[in-house]
Scaffold this active site. Structure first.
Site, mmCIF file in Angstrom:
data_model
loop_
_atom_site.group_PDB
_atom_site.id
_atom_site.type_symbol
_atom_site.label_atom_id
_atom_site.label_comp_id
_atom_site.label_asym_id
_atom_site.label_seq_id
_atom_site.Cartn_x
_atom_site.Cartn_y
_atom_site.Cartn_z
ATOM 1 N N TYR A 118 10.262 2.251 -12.250
ATOM 2 C CA TYR A 118 9.476 1.016 -12.305
ATOM 3 C C TYR A 118 10.335 -0.157 -12.784
ATOM 4 O O TYR A 118 10.305 -1.244 -12.196
ATOM 5 C CB TYR A 118 8.285 1.222 -13.233
ATOM 6 N N VAL A 122 1.468 -0.440 1.280
ATOM 7 C CA VAL A 122 2.481 -1.495 1.349
ATOM 8 C C VAL A 122 3.889 -0.939 1.532
ATOM 9 O O VAL A 122 4.822 -1.701 1.825
ATOM 10 C CB VAL A 122 2.439 -2.406 0.103
#
Length: 337
Positions: A153, A62
């Site tokens: 993250y 992705v």
């Protein structure tokens, strides 16, 4: 019997994405699986077909916009119009920020943030001509309250919220029939803690309370069916995180600085050079399918009262206000202690 929908799920080879794909398959939908790992994708296809759905696996990174664009076109060629697009794929590095290289930080950002951007672009390119469709972003409580050891993250999850809000307002301006929503997740028992890149001396773990990925999958399916709400919250840790952020941010910073390292590690020592999936999948070869669950089944919850309340938020608005006040008081007392 309802007409099967075409659902695209990124990060579908393992963890939350795997559980989400299986849930849609059990509804009889056509599920398109995007991920890098061939063995994980094959395992997901088998589960979906056993559940009664149809599946199409498309090996996809992705972080590559062109791969995502081609995957979307293939999905429509095989199953017809994309009705629902679920962005789940992510990767991470568990380490203090000073120990993360620029290349690693870029890779996490490209997968965990730009992967959502590229997925949303591809979905809208196919949904806008029909003026119909739903996009669900799988977010995290860490997108509202960051913690130590996960700077890349946490940054990506914060970015997803801002990006999605901007796109939502543009769709509202256009009076579009397309909907976009976010499901904010708590700690989940997925394989990520076994294959994430880590420089911690001990084995990474989700911060309790921990929930099974099927909780996440049911929340995503509900959000896809009811996408008009801006976001949905899942799990007790999510509620506590948001309450603490709003009430006592400075105190929460100190608390996380004191406890955030130990709470994200078990007592098990691990090799910091263990294999990880940051640059290459760990579920590509035969026999390496990891499934949806991680190593923490014995400590994970299979139900979430918070998800039930999130699904019934309107009818519980008065009670929720009172409950939020009680929760805020509990968080303040705990942090003060």
């Amino acid at each position: 019997m309802s007409t099967p929908r075409t659902v695209v799920v990124t990060g579908a080879s393992a963890g939350t994405g795997r559980a989400v794909a299986r849930e849609f398959g059990a509804r009889g939908d056509n599920v398109v699986l995007l991920a890098r790992g061939r063995a994980g994708l094959d395992g997901a296809v088998a589960e979906i077909e056993r559940a009664g759905g149809r599946a199409l696996a498309i090996p996809t990174d992705v972080a590559d916009h062109e791969q995502v664009t081609r995957a979307a076109a293939t999905a429509e060629d095989v199953f017809g119009s994309i009705d629902i697009w679920i962005n789940v794929a992510f990767t991470s590095v568990f380490a203090p920020f000073s120990q993360i290289s620029a290349e690693e930080f870029r890779r996490v950002t490209e997968v965990s943030y730009l992967g959502y951007v590229y997925g949303t672009m591809a979905a809208l390119a196919h949904m806008k001509p029909r003026n119909a469709g739903t996009i669900v972003q799988v977010g995290s409580a860490l997108g509202a309250r960051a913690i130590p050891l996960q700077s890349a993250y946490c940054g990506a999850k914060h970015a997803i919220n801002g990006f999605t809000e901007s796109v939502r307002t543009e769709l509202l301006h256009d009076h579009s029939g397309i909907h976009i929503t976010v499901v904010q997740m708590p700690a989940l028992n997925t394989p990520q803690f076994s294959w994430v890149r880590s420089r911690l001396p001990r084995h990474p773990q989700p911060v309790p309370p921990i929930y099974q990925p099927e909780i996440a999958a049911r929340a995503v399916c509900f959000a896809a069916d009811h996408p008009r709400r801006k976001q949905y919250w899942v799990g007790a840790s999510t509620a506590a995180t948001i309450t603490g952020q709003k009430i006592v941010p400075a105190l929460l910073d100190r608390y996380l600085g004191r406890t955030g390292y130990a709470s994200q590690q078990t007592d098990e020592r691990v090799d910091t050079d263990r294999p990880d999936n940051l640059m290459h999948p760990l579920d590509a070869d035969p026999g390496t399918d990891h499934g949806a669950h991680g190593e923490f089944d014995s400590r994970s919850l299979g139900v979430s009262p918070q998800l039930w309340m999130s699904r019934h938020a309107r009818s519980l608005s008065v009670a929720a206000g009172a409950g939020a006040a009680l929760a805020a008081g509990a968080v303040v007392r705990r942090l003060a202690a």
